[in-house]
Design an enzyme around this catalytic site. Structure first.
Site, PDB file in Angstrom:
ATOM      1  CG  ASP A 201      -1.949   1.010   1.287  1.00 46.45           C
ATOM      2  OD1 ASP A 201      -2.879   0.890   0.479  1.00 46.45           O
ATOM      3  OD2 ASP A 201      -1.872   1.957   2.101  1.00 46.45           O
ATOM      4  CD  GLU A 274      -2.130   2.227  -3.610  1.00 51.12           C
ATOM      5  OE1 GLU A 274      -3.175   2.832  -3.859  1.00 51.12           O
ATOM      6  OE2 GLU A 274      -1.553   2.349  -2.510  1.00 51.12           O
TER       7      GLU A 274
HETATM    8  C1  BGC Z   1      -5.455   2.162  -0.200  1.00 55.30           C
HETATM    9  C2  BGC Z   1      -6.632   2.922   0.269  1.00 55.30           C
HETATM   10  C3  BGC Z   1      -6.258   3.564   1.592  1.00 55.30           C
HETATM   11  C4  BGC Z   1      -4.977   4.388   1.470  1.00 55.30           C
HETATM   12  C5  BGC Z   1      -4.399   4.683   2.807  1.00 55.30           C
HETATM   13  C6  BGC Z   1      -4.507   3.311  -0.475  1.00 55.30           C
HETATM   14  O1  BGC Z   1      -3.812   3.429  -1.471  1.00 55.30           O
HETATM   15  O2  BGC Z   1      -5.682   1.385  -1.337  1.00 55.30           O
HETATM   16  O3  BGC Z   1      -7.778   2.146   0.388  1.00 55.30           O
HETATM   17  O4  BGC Z   1      -7.285   4.415   1.980  1.00 55.30           O
HETATM   18  O5  BGC Z   1      -4.001   3.686   0.780  1.00 55.30           O
HETATM   19  O6  BGC Z   1      -3.917   3.528   3.394  1.00 55.30           O
END
Ligand code: BGC
Length: 533
Positions: A201, A274
Site C-alpha cells: 500500500d 501500489e
Molecule cells: C489504499 C486505500 C487507503 C490508502 C491509505 C490506499 O492506497 O488502497 O484504500 O485508503 O491507501 O492507506
C-alpha cells in the site's frame, strides 16, 4: 524471452474481506466466509487472491489503518482462520497475497499511544514524524492530506505529527531502523505462515523530503493528485514531477532490503507496489532486478472508454516494458475506484473492455464484484463511512459505493451475504445480479468472465507475440493480435456499428449481436470480439 513466474500472466482476484461473505451473521464479511466461498473463486479460473487488510484495526479507513500488523482483527477472524484460508486456497491451486501498509499505522497502535505520552524528541516519537509547528498555531508545513484537510495534527504538548491520510493514520518514519526491523518482522511473520506475496500500500510514500518546508502550491498539488479533478496536462505533469512525499529516491533502498528478505524463502515471492508515479517510466525503478516484482499500472483504471486513449495507454505501457525482464499489470477497478460498469457507463461496455484487456500480456487484477458487472451502489450520506467523505465534509463522496457487500443469493434483503444486517445496504434492485441468478444464466456477466478467463489461460500457454493491427481510432476501432487471436474493440457511441472484411471466426464476443457472415464482421458499438483463424 522474459523470465516466467506464477504471477507473470496471472489473473489475481481482489477480495475486500469486510464485503465478501459473512459466516457469523454480524453483518461484516470474515475470513471463514472467504474460505467457504473459495470454490466460487476457483471456478472463476483465477490464479491468485489478494486480500485487502484483515489486521487489527479501528476501521477508520476500511482496515488500512492498522493497530497491529501481526494480529488478525477479531471481527474478521483468528490466526487459525488465516492459516486455514491459505491452506484451502493452496489446495485449490490458488496463490494468496496479503496487503501490507508500511506508510502508516493506526493511532491505536501501541507505538503511537506511547509517542503521545512521551516528550518531544523521545525514541517513541521518532518512530513517526513529530515536529514543532512554525509557531504555536501553525503546522510545520502546508501539506494537504490526500483525504482532504491539513496533513498535520497537533498533540497536547503543542507538537504536530504528519499523516498523509486520515489523522488516525500517523505516517511512520522509515529513516528509523526500528521501523524497518519491525516491518521485516511483519513480512516474515506472514511469509512463515505460507503467504505467497504482498500488495504494498502507498509503496511510493515511505520516504519524505523537505518535511519542514512549505510546498509552493499545496492546493494545486492536491488537485493534481486527485484524478477526478480536471487540469491541463502540462500543469499536472509539472506538479506531479516532484512531490516531496512521493516517489523519492529513499524508497528504493527500502525495497532492496525487502527483496533480500523475500529471497531468503525458497518459493518466489510476489511483491506488487501500489505506487502512483510520474512520469510513467519511473515505475520501472520499482521493479529493478533487486527490488519488487510488479507495479500496478493504473492507466486503465482511469481511462475513459475511448479507442484513442486506450491505444495510447496500452501502447505506451507495452513499449515501456519491452526493455525489461518483467510484464505489465492491468486493472480496471479496485476498492478505491468507481465500479467498472458505472465508470464506463454500462455493463456491456465494461464487458467489452474486460475482454480487450484479458488478451494483453501481463497480469490482470480483478476486483470482487467486477465479474458480476456490479455498478456503484446508491448510498445515503448517513450510510457512508469513508474518511474521504468525512474529511471533505461530503464534497467528495469517497469510495463506499464500490465497497457494498456482494449479492450471493436471491430472496432476502441481504442477498445471502449475511443473515444479519449488512454493514452497507445492498441495493434491492441487485436481484438479477446475484451469483445465484448469474450462475443460472449463460449470458450473464459471471458466465462471461468464466469464459474469458479460461480462454486467456489458453492464450497464455502459447508463445503469444503482441502486435497492433490496422486501426481506425478516430472511428472508435482498436485492434491487435496476440498469438493466434485477434482482438477488435468498438468504442464508438450508440449505433455506430463497424463492419470489417475478415477471414476469421469468432472465438469470444462481449455482445450477442456481433457476427461474421460471408467474411463480414459486424461489430456493434461498445463491444469486443476475439477472432481466430
Ligand atoms: C489504499 C486505500 C487507503 C490508502 C491509505 C490506499 O492506497 O488502497 O484504500 O485508503 O491507501 O492507506
Amino acid at each position: 524471452m522474459k523470465s516466467s513466474f506464477w504471477w507473470s500472466n496471472a489473473v489475481v482476484y481482489q477480495i475486500y474481506p469486510r464485503s465478501f461473505f459473512d459466516s457469523n451473521d454480524d453483518g461484516e464479511g470474515d475470513l471463514k466466509g472467504i474460505s467457504e466461498k473459495l470454490p466460487y473463486v476457483r471456478d472463476l479460473g483465477v490464479d491468485a487472491i489478494w486480500l485487502s487488510p484483515f489486521y487489527l484495526s479501528p476501521n477508520r479507513d476500511g482496515g488500512y489503518d492498522i493497530a497491529d500488523p501481526r494480529q488478525v482483527d477479531p471481527r474478521i477472524g483468528t490466526l487459525k482462520d488465516v492459516k486455514e484460508l491459505i491452506d484451502k486456497a493452496h489446495a485449490l491451486h490458488l496463490k494468496v497475497i496479503f496487503d501490507v501498509v508500511p506508510n502508516h499505522f493506526s493511532d491505536q497502535h501501541h507505538w503511537f499511544q506511547e509517542a503521545l505520552v512521551t516528550p518531544s524528541g523521545s525514541a517513541e516519537r521518532q518512530r513517526f514524524h513529530f515536529y514543532p509547528g512554525k509557531d504555536a498555531q501553525h503546522p510545520p508545513n502546508n501539506w494537504i492530506s490526500l483525504f482532504g484537510g491539513p496533513a498535520w495534527t497537533q498533540v497536547d504538548d503543542g507538537e504536530w505529527y504528519l499523516h498523509l491520510f486520515d489523522s488516525s493514520q500517523p505516517d511512520l518514519n522509515w529513516s528509523n531502523p526500528e521501523v524497518r526491523h519491525d516491518f521485516e518482522k511483519t513480512l516474515r511473520y506472514w511469509l512463515d505462515l505460507g503467504v505467497d506475496g504482498f500488495r504494498i500500500d502507498v509503496a511510493h510514500g515511505l520516504a519524505k523530503e523537505k518535511i519542514q518546508s512549505d510546498h509552493p502550491n499545496p492546493q494545486e498539488l492536491s488537485d493534481a493528485l486527485r484524478l477526478d479533478v480536471k487540469m491541463e496536462v502540462d500543469k499536472r505533469n509539472s506538479l506531479l514531477a516532484s512531490v516531496p512525499y512521493f516517489d523519492r529516491e529513499g524508497v528504493h533502498e527500502i525495497y532492496r532490503e525487502w527483496r533480500k528478505v523475500f529471497d531468503t524463502y525458497e518459493k518466489p515471492i510476489l511483491s506488487v507496489a501500489e505506487a502512483w508515479v510520474h512520469p510513467p517510466a519511473r515505475a520501472l525503478r520499482y521493479i529493478r532486478s533487486d527490488e519488487l516484482r510488479q507495479i500496478f499500472n493504473f492507466d486503465l483504471l482511469i481511462a475513459p472508454f475511448d479507442a484513442q486513449i486506450l491505444y495510447d495507454s496500452i501502447s505506451s505501457t507495452l513499449t515501456l516494458f519491452e526493455t525489461i525482464d518483467a510484464l505489465p499489470t492491468w486493472a480496471l477497478s479496485n476498492h478505491d475506484s468507481p465500479r467498472l460498469a458505472s465508470r464506463v457507463g454500462s455493463e456491456p461496455s465494461a464487458r467489452a473492455l474486460a475482454l480487450t484487456v484479458m488478451a494483453l500480456p501481463g497480469s490482470m487484477y480483478i476486483y470482487q464484484g467486477q465479474e458480476l458487472g456490479l455498478p456503484d451502489a446508491h448510498l445515503e450520506d448517513s450510510e457512508r463511512e469513508d474518511p474521504v467523505f468525512i474529511r471533505t465534509k461530503g464534497k467528495q463522496l469517497g469510495r463506499d459505493a464500490a465497497r457494498v457487500p456482494l449479492p450471493w443469493r436471491n430472496g432476502n434483503k441481504s442477498f445471502g451475504f449475511t443473515r444479519g444486517k449488512p454493514w452497507l445496504p445492498i441495493p434491492p434492485e441487485w436481484d438479477g445480479l446475484t451469483v445465484e441468478s448469474q450462475e443460472k444464466n449463460p449470458s450473464s456477466s459471471l458466465a462471461f468472465y468464466r469464459r474469458i478467463i479460461a480462454q486467456r489461460a489458453l492464450l497464455n500457454n502459447q508463445e503469444s507475440d503482441f502486435h497492433w493491427l490496422a486501426r481506425d481510432l478516430s472511428h472508435g476501432l482498436l485492434a491487435f493480435q496476440r498469438g493466434n487471436i485477434s482482438v477488435y474493440l468498438n468504442t464508438s457511441p450508440l449505433d455506430a456499428t463497424i463492419e470489417l472484411r475478415l477471414s476469421e471466426k469468432i472465438r469470444l464476443t462481449s455482445h450477442s449481436n456481433n457476427q461474421i457472415v460471408d467474411s463480414l464482421l459486424t461489430l456493434v458499438s461498445g463491444s469486443c470480439v476475439w477472432l481466430e483463424k
